[in-house]
Every structure is written in C-alpha cells, then in structure tokens.
Design an enzyme around this catalytic site. Structure first.
Site, PDB file in Angstrom:
ATOM      1  N   ASP A  83      -1.902  -5.420 -15.045  1.00  0.00           N
ATOM      2  CA  ASP A  83      -0.843  -5.371 -14.040  1.00  0.00           C
ATOM      3  C   ASP A  83      -0.249  -6.775 -13.824  1.00  0.00           C
ATOM      4  O   ASP A  83      -0.991  -7.762 -13.773  1.00  0.00           O
ATOM      5  CB  ASP A  83      -1.484  -4.858 -12.734  1.00  0.00           C
ATOM      6  CG  ASP A  83      -0.468  -4.428 -11.702  1.00  0.00           C
ATOM      7  OD1 ASP A  83       0.587  -3.909 -12.090  1.00  0.00           O
ATOM      8  OD2 ASP A  83      -0.744  -4.604 -10.496  1.00  0.00           O
ATOM      9  N   ALA A 208       2.315   0.590  -2.823  1.00  0.00           N
ATOM     10  CA  ALA A 208       2.240   1.894  -2.140  1.00  0.00           C
ATOM     11  C   ALA A 208       1.323   1.893  -0.919  1.00  0.00           C
ATOM     12  O   ALA A 208       1.394   2.823  -0.117  1.00  0.00           O
ATOM     13  CB  ALA A 208       1.817   2.979  -3.119  1.00  0.00           C
ATOM     14  N   SER A 209       0.478   0.865  -0.766  1.00  0.00           N
ATOM     15  CA  SER A 209      -0.356   0.825   0.447  1.00  0.00           C
ATOM     16  C   SER A 209       0.562   0.798   1.653  1.00  0.00           C
ATOM     17  O   SER A 209       1.521   0.025   1.691  1.00  0.00           O
ATOM     18  CB  SER A 209      -1.225  -0.439   0.468  1.00  0.00           C
ATOM     19  OG  SER A 209      -2.080  -0.467  -0.634  1.00  0.00           O
ATOM     20  N   ASN A 228       1.262   2.548  -7.652  1.00  0.00           N
ATOM     21  CA  ASN A 228       0.284   1.458  -7.634  1.00  0.00           C
ATOM     22  C   ASN A 228      -0.225   1.185  -6.229  1.00  0.00           C
ATOM     23  O   ASN A 228       0.574   0.929  -5.317  1.00  0.00           O
ATOM     24  CB  ASN A 228       0.934   0.162  -8.142  1.00  0.00           C
ATOM     25  CG  ASN A 228       1.112   0.141  -9.638  1.00  0.00           C
ATOM     26  OD1 ASN A 228       0.935   1.150 -10.305  1.00  0.00           O
ATOM     27  ND2 ASN A 228       1.474  -1.022 -10.158  1.00  0.00           N
ATOM     28  N   VAL A 229      -1.537   1.214  -6.094  1.00  0.00           N
ATOM     29  CA  VAL A 229      -2.161   0.934  -4.795  1.00  0.00           C
ATOM     30  C   VAL A 229      -3.212  -0.153  -4.984  1.00  0.00           C
ATOM     31  O   VAL A 229      -4.098  -0.013  -5.839  1.00  0.00           O
ATOM     32  CB  VAL A 229      -2.840   2.195  -4.220  1.00  0.00           C
ATOM     33  CG1 VAL A 229      -3.434   1.895  -2.850  1.00  0.00           C
ATOM     34  CG2 VAL A 229      -1.860   3.341  -4.137  1.00  0.00           C
ATOM     35  N   THR A 231      -3.790  -3.023  -2.020  1.00  0.00           N
ATOM     36  CA  THR A 231      -4.242  -3.530  -0.719  1.00  0.00           C
ATOM     37  C   THR A 231      -5.144  -2.523  -0.001  1.00  0.00           C
ATOM     38  O   THR A 231      -6.194  -2.900   0.534  1.00  0.00           O
ATOM     39  CB  THR A 231      -3.004  -3.854   0.155  1.00  0.00           C
ATOM     40  OG1 THR A 231      -2.222  -4.812  -0.565  1.00  0.00           O
ATOM     41  CG2 THR A 231      -3.401  -4.428   1.491  1.00  0.00           C
TER      42      THR A 231
HETATM   43  P1  13P Z   1      -0.200  -2.748  -2.636  1.00  0.00           P
HETATM   44  O1  13P Z   1      -1.221  -3.853  -2.649  1.00  0.00           O
HETATM   45  O2  13P Z   1       0.838  -2.943  -1.618  1.00  0.00           O
HETATM   46  O3  13P Z   1      -0.848  -1.416  -2.593  1.00  0.00           O
HETATM   47  O4  13P Z   1       0.544  -2.842  -4.062  1.00  0.00           O
HETATM   48  C1  13P Z   1      -0.206  -2.677  -5.235  1.00  0.00           C
HETATM   49  C2  13P Z   1       0.583  -2.977  -6.441  1.00  0.00           C
HETATM   50  O5  13P Z   1       1.785  -2.909  -6.464  1.00  0.00           O
HETATM   51  C3  13P Z   1      -0.142  -3.337  -7.653  1.00  0.00           C
HETATM   52  O6  13P Z   1       0.707  -3.632  -8.707  1.00  0.00           O
HETATM   53 ZN    ZN Z   2       2.539  -4.514  -7.955  1.00  0.00          ZN
END
Ligand code: 13P
Ligand code: ZN
Length: 277
Positions: A83, A208-209, A228-229, A231
C-alpha cells in the site's frame, strides 16, 4: 490455504457490486486477527502493508513469510498487497518478495510526473501482470508512513486520461475521503458518479475508517470494489492492549492476545458489512 491472487477477488467484487476489504496491518497480532476474521466470516481479504507497517514488522520478506504462514494454517482466502509505495524500489522489493499486488502513490506529484511514475511501475509489473493500483487526486489526512499533502479531489476527465495512459488496474479516488478520519463534508457522491462514468476499472476507496456503512454502501454501488481500512484496526489493537495493561500491568503476552482478539472483532464487523464481498 496458500496466498491467493487478488485480481479475481477484486474483479468478482466489481462484477457483483460489492467491495473487498483492504486491511492495513503492522503487527503479527493484527495479521492473525484479520485472518481469523476472514476465516470465520468466510470472506476474502487483502492484507496490506504500507511503509510504516513494513518497518514495524521487519520488511517485505518478513511480511510475506508471516502472512503466507498464517494464511496457510487457515481456510481463509488471503492476498498480500503493498500500500502507498511512492518509489519504484519499494515496488520492486515487494514484487521480488512475492506480494500479490502493489500500489504506486504519486498522488502528491503534478499530473505528468505522476503519470510517468505510474507508467514505470506498470513496466515493473508487466512481466508478472501483478495488479497495479494508483491514486489520482490526493487523499489527505493523517496516516503513518504515507506521504500526505493537501487534499485534491479526483477530476473525472483526468481519471480517464490517467487510466488510459498508465494502464493501471485499480484506481484510488479522492472524493471527500480522508486518511485517519471521517470524510470532511461527507463523501462526494456526484464526483464518484462522474468518475464511474469516465473509467471502467475497479475503484478503491482509501480512508474508510470513520465512514458509515451507509456511505460505504453508496460508494460500492458506484463502482468502489476495494475499501481500505487502517486506523480503525490499529485503534482496535491499541485499545485492546491499553485496557488489558491497565488491569494487568506488565502482562505483555495477555495484552498482545487482547490486541489480536480486538482486531479480529473489528475485522469481522467490516468483512460481514452489507457492502462486503
Ligand atoms: P484509514 O486509516 O483512514 O482507515 O485509511 C486506510 C487507508 O487508506 C490505507 O491505504
Ligand atoms: Zn490509503
């Protein structure tokens, strides 16, 4: 089971109007928690590392070994994704380690430099045909290990040009979403609709968090096939350790187990959400 190819998973999600969870992790306990959740929910998952997660776990080879070994001991369909890499060296290292897909993140660069970087990353992934993700527009906020600038929303016309010229497989969009927090002002559904009309590759929603299932459901209806999550999963792990240590100071083993259980619980909620593949 052995690690799986993420391409058909994301394509299936796209075809079915669902999204696969891209779960960002940093520790062995987080990997174990996410894979347990995927196994018990019977849902596929992409385990994702960014630079910060990789530095905590010990680099791409350790990440590969850990995820592969734990996946092989389970029945879960697990793929491994790099990522937010912003250099070609990081992409090469992940390919050599055996990752299943990679993201090149030139989202803070001017358009033409960004395109050149994505085309070079495409060149590196051509032989293996590894799925390549890129982000057009820039998802701002706060994410350890990720180069963050001012938010800039994805322009649908540029998205069409970028996808055509770079041949990326998945496109991450900036439509109000923020790393490490809720979408300021909400998700820009009209923008997402216009992007959907302009490109036909699966879209990825970062940050997405903090978004509601309702928001995520609408995004998925409009072509988002990977969510994508990070946090929320890190908070689950950290809160588990904090709560446990407060009660039993010094019991690191117990605290690590609690962090794993908390991550499994948070990941289960994501993997069984109404929008999830
Ligand atoms: P968050 O930490 O806001 O969930 O985002 C995760 C993310 O985009 C990983 O690429
Ligand atoms: Zn990201």
């Amino acid at each position: 089971m052995p690690l799986v190819d993420p391409r058909p998973i994301v394509e299936r999600a796209h075809a079915r109007g669902r999204a696969v969870v891209g779960a960002n992790v940093s520790t062995i306990q987080m990997v174990r928690g996410v894979i347990q959740a995927a196994e018990s929910a019977g849902r596929p998952v992409l385990i994702q590392f960014n630079r910060s997660g990789l530095s905590l776990i010990g680099g791409v080879d350790v990440a590969m070994l850990v995820v592969k070994t734990i996946a092989e001991e389970s029945d879960a369909h697990v793929a491994l994704h790099l990522d937010h890499a912003d250099t070609l060296d990081e992409i090469s290292a992940a390919i050599n380690a055996g990752f299943g897909s990679v993201m090149i993140d030139g989202s803070t660069l001017p358009f033409e430099r960004h395109l050149t970087l994505a085309q070079s990353a495409r060149g590196l992934t051509t032989w293996s045909r590894l799925p390549l993700e890129a982000e057009l527009g820039h998802v701002a906020g706060n994410e350890a290990g990720v180069t963050i600038g001012d938010a800039s929303w994805t322009n649908p016309d540029e998205a069409a040009r970028f996808v055509e010229a770079s041949d990326v497989d998945w496109l991450a969009v900036a439509v109000g979403n923020t790393h490490g927090g809720p979408a300021v002002g909400g998700l820009q559904i009209d923008r997402l609709q216009a992007i959907r009309a302009a490109v036909d590759v699966p879209l990825v929603l970062h940050g997405a968090s903090g978004l509601t299932d309702e928001d995520l459901f609408r995004a998925v209806e409009l072509g988002v096939a990977k969510i994508n999550v990070g946090t929320a999963l890190h908070q689950a792990a950290a809160n588990g350790m904090r709560d446990y240590i407060q009660q039993r100071p010094g019991d690191l083993r117990g605290a690590l187990q609690r962090s794993e259980a908390n991550v499994a619980e948070a990941a289960t909620a994501l993997l069984t959400a109404p929008w999830a593949l």
